[in-house]
Design an enzyme around this catalytic site. Sequence first.
Site, PDB file in Angstrom:
ATOM      1  N   GLU A 128       0.861  -1.188   0.000  1.00  0.00           N
ATOM      2  CA  GLU A 128       0.000   0.000   0.000  1.00  0.00           C
ATOM      3  C   GLU A 128       0.894   1.234   0.000  1.00  0.00           C
ATOM      4  O   GLU A 128       2.083   1.132   0.316  1.00  0.00           O
ATOM      5  CB  GLU A 128      -0.878  -0.005   1.259  1.00  0.00           C
ATOM      6  CG  GLU A 128      -1.779  -1.219   1.318  1.00  0.00           C
ATOM      7  CD  GLU A 128      -2.771  -1.169   2.467  1.00  0.00           C
ATOM      8  OE1 GLU A 128      -2.529  -0.413   3.437  1.00  0.00           O
ATOM      9  OE2 GLU A 128      -3.785  -1.881   2.379  1.00  0.00           O
ATOM     10  N   SER A 133       7.536  -2.584   3.100  1.00  0.00           N
ATOM     11  CA  SER A 133       8.279  -3.662   3.778  1.00  0.00           C
ATOM     12  C   SER A 133       7.484  -4.189   4.966  1.00  0.00           C
ATOM     13  O   SER A 133       7.537  -5.378   5.279  1.00  0.00           O
ATOM     14  CB  SER A 133       9.628  -3.140   4.274  1.00  0.00           C
ATOM     15  OG  SER A 133      10.393  -2.689   3.196  1.00  0.00           O
ATOM     16  N   ASP A 243       7.819 -17.561   0.693  1.00  0.00           N
ATOM     17  CA  ASP A 243       8.880 -18.568   0.840  1.00  0.00           C
ATOM     18  C   ASP A 243       9.173 -19.253  -0.488  1.00  0.00           C
ATOM     19  O   ASP A 243      10.294 -19.668  -0.754  1.00  0.00           O
ATOM     20  CB  ASP A 243       8.472 -19.651   1.865  1.00  0.00           C
ATOM     21  CG  ASP A 243       8.487 -19.113   3.279  1.00  0.00           C
ATOM     22  OD1 ASP A 243       9.141 -18.086   3.511  1.00  0.00           O
ATOM     23  OD2 ASP A 243       7.820 -19.725   4.135  1.00  0.00           O
ATOM     24  N   ARG A 271      36.594  -7.930 -29.092  1.00  0.00           N
ATOM     25  CA  ARG A 271      36.958  -6.506 -29.091  1.00  0.00           C
ATOM     26  C   ARG A 271      38.477  -6.373 -28.918  1.00  0.00           C
ATOM     27  O   ARG A 271      39.048  -6.921 -27.968  1.00  0.00           O
ATOM     28  CB  ARG A 271      36.244  -5.805 -27.935  1.00  0.00           C
ATOM     29  CG  ARG A 271      36.686  -4.377 -27.676  1.00  0.00           C
ATOM     30  CD  ARG A 271      36.215  -3.452 -28.773  1.00  0.00           C
ATOM     31  NE  ARG A 271      36.536  -2.059 -28.461  1.00  0.00           N
ATOM     32  CZ  ARG A 271      36.344  -1.063 -29.306  1.00  0.00           C
ATOM     33  NH1 ARG A 271      35.840  -1.300 -30.530  1.00  0.00           N
ATOM     34  NH2 ARG A 271      36.637   0.166 -28.965  1.00  0.00           N
ATOM     35  N   GLN A 282      44.385  -8.623 -17.887  1.00  0.00           N
ATOM     36  CA  GLN A 282      43.955  -9.291 -16.654  1.00  0.00           C
ATOM     37  C   GLN A 282      42.803  -8.527 -15.967  1.00  0.00           C
ATOM     38  O   GLN A 282      41.946  -9.133 -15.331  1.00  0.00           O
ATOM     39  CB  GLN A 282      45.133  -9.424 -15.695  1.00  0.00           C
ATOM     40  CG  GLN A 282      44.912 -10.510 -14.675  1.00  0.00           C
ATOM     41  CD  GLN A 282      46.118 -10.718 -13.794  1.00  0.00           C
ATOM     42  OE1 GLN A 282      46.597  -9.783 -13.142  1.00  0.00           O
ATOM     43  NE2 GLN A 282      46.633 -11.919 -13.769  1.00  0.00           N
ATOM     44  N   GLY A 342      32.729  -1.226 -22.313  1.00  0.00           N
ATOM     45  CA  GLY A 342      33.165   0.162 -22.428  1.00  0.00           C
ATOM     46  C   GLY A 342      32.002   1.055 -22.820  1.00  0.00           C
ATOM     47  O   GLY A 342      30.860   0.825 -22.400  1.00  0.00           O
ATOM     48  N   GLU A 366       9.057  -8.253  -3.615  1.00  0.00           N
ATOM     49  CA  GLU A 366       8.874  -9.458  -2.789  1.00  0.00           C
ATOM     50  C   GLU A 366       9.810  -9.448  -1.575  1.00  0.00           C
ATOM     51  O   GLU A 366      10.350 -10.471  -1.167  1.00  0.00           O
ATOM     52  CB  GLU A 366       9.049 -10.729  -3.636  1.00  0.00           C
ATOM     53  CG  GLU A 366       7.964 -10.787  -4.703  1.00  0.00           C
ATOM     54  CD  GLU A 366       7.718 -12.168  -5.240  1.00  0.00           C
ATOM     55  OE1 GLU A 366       7.976 -13.142  -4.513  1.00  0.00           O
ATOM     56  OE2 GLU A 366       7.258 -12.248  -6.382  1.00  0.00           O
ATOM     57  N   THR A 368      12.562  -6.392   0.222  1.00  0.00           N
ATOM     58  CA  THR A 368      13.867  -5.825  -0.148  1.00  0.00           C
ATOM     59  C   THR A 368      14.982  -6.695   0.438  1.00  0.00           C
ATOM     60  O   THR A 368      14.734  -7.554   1.300  1.00  0.00           O
ATOM     61  CB  THR A 368      14.015  -4.401   0.438  1.00  0.00           C
ATOM     62  OG1 THR A 368      13.913  -4.499   1.862  1.00  0.00           O
ATOM     63  CG2 THR A 368      12.941  -3.457  -0.095  1.00  0.00           C
ATOM     64  N   GLU A 370      17.135  -5.751   2.528  1.00  0.00           N
ATOM     65  CA  GLU A 370      17.195  -5.516   3.984  1.00  0.00           C
ATOM     66  C   GLU A 370      16.202  -6.428   4.703  1.00  0.00           C
ATOM     67  O   GLU A 370      16.499  -6.983   5.767  1.00  0.00           O
ATOM     68  CB  GLU A 370      16.888  -4.036   4.292  1.00  0.00           C
ATOM     69  CG  GLU A 370      17.964  -3.060   3.846  1.00  0.00           C
ATOM     70  CD  GLU A 370      17.985  -2.804   2.345  1.00  0.00           C
ATOM     71  OE1 GLU A 370      16.999  -3.126   1.659  1.00  0.00           O
ATOM     72  OE2 GLU A 370      19.006  -2.289   1.840  1.00  0.00           O
TER      73      GLU A 370
END
Length: 384
Positions: A128, A133, A243, A271, A282, A342, A366, A368, A370
């Site tokens: 809403e 959360s 879940d 490239r 590397q 690049g 679904e 965050t 956190e």
Amino acid sequence: MEFKLDEEQTAIRKAVREFAEKEFTPELALEFDQKEEFPMALYKKAAQLGFTSMRIPQEYDGQGYGVLEDCLVVEEMCRVDPGIGVAISLGNLMIPDVLLKHGNEEQKKKYIPPLARGDKIAAAAFTEPEHGSDITCMNSTAVKTGNEWTINGAKEFITNATTADTFILLCQTDPNAQPTYRGQSLFIAEKGMCGLDATKLHGKMGIKPCVTGSLSMSDLKVTEANVVGEVGRGFYYTLELFDGTRITVAAQAVGMAQGAFEKALAYAKTRKQSGQPIINFQGISHKLAQMAIKIESARLLMYKAAWLYDKEKPNPVATSMAKAYASRAAMEVTDDAIQVFGGYGYLADYHVERFHRCAKITEIYEGTTEVQKNTIVGYLMKQP
Ligand SMILES: Cc1cc2nc3c(=O)[nH]c(=O)nc-3n(C[C@H](O)[C@H](O)[C@H](O)COP(=O)(O)OP(=O)(O)OC[C@H]3O[C@@H](n4cnc5c(N)ncnc54)[C@H](O)[C@@H]3O)c2cc1C
């Protein structure tokens, strides 16, 4: 280097890969990314092949597989295009899952088969404007008079809001319940019902073919037949639902990371700078190695969570770990893919910036990252 799938799972993955590679052409992907429209024709094609109903039992016109097989499909579709892949994978979002667990037979027969066949689209509305959360208390209310419930309120950020035929709505049915979440219930609503209106949101960062919108419920009347399971259990049903469905969000993230990685690897081999392919540097080759490690780790966490869900029992911590890790990996891998390209990576026509824009949502919806970490820590705190 890969987790060993069985013969049937390997065949499913091959079939969906062929489908997505043939149908989600780069031109179509760019077109849908620009026009922010649900790819209905593609959705119906995917549904006819069973790719949108993997975990729905055959008696309700589904394929009768588990979350793991569903994840294989979602991963492969998002690997080819993150926007179309997500849109198709969320077409029958959550309603079959919740009805299979808590719906009565009449509701299952009425609502699940059309969703399984791709004839109808679903939307699941929890968020809403003031509750994202934290959905332990809803401002949307459902009040009972006789055999009828009257629903009032608003929902925000609802996937498929303007395209869906069938909705589930989480509402407060007992405003005095303590704790408040014990006073919540789930209701089914249908498109065209008087008092249910949807408005499309525009300007999302990514997953643009996946339509998002707001819902308003204004004296929306439903009957007792529209209550899912027991009154007062809606919050519990919702958490239980996540879940499973959060594992498929991890699969979206893994697919997006894999798709961007493959493009970056191919580009790095061809490239040339300073007279040699850039993969010889590397700084680039180690980046690609690190990307591969992250994808493989994310995939294994996702497979493990799916396997636990299907074979043992849903494991919220495994699910949260898979979603939190895979979504971060997708953000980092898609970012690195742009770097490998690049300046060209910054252009839509090179098809990696779209993966990065789409990946961000996997850290948000679904639950965050956190919120996933709160679940993991909650478990760790209970350990001796
Ligand atoms: C494209 C899109 C599609 C969506 N689809 C759906 C859908 O189909 N159905 C549906 O119901 N919802 C849907 N959502 C909503 C989504 O689930 C919410 O946006 C999400 O749960 C976060 O809620 P919020 O946006 O209100 O952020 P808030 O809850 O306000 O959070 C803001 C920030 O605070 C952090 N935060 C909040 N609480 C805590 C806490 N306890 N601990 C630590 N950090 C915290 C969050 O992690 C976040 O970083 C969708 C959202 C988007 C963007």
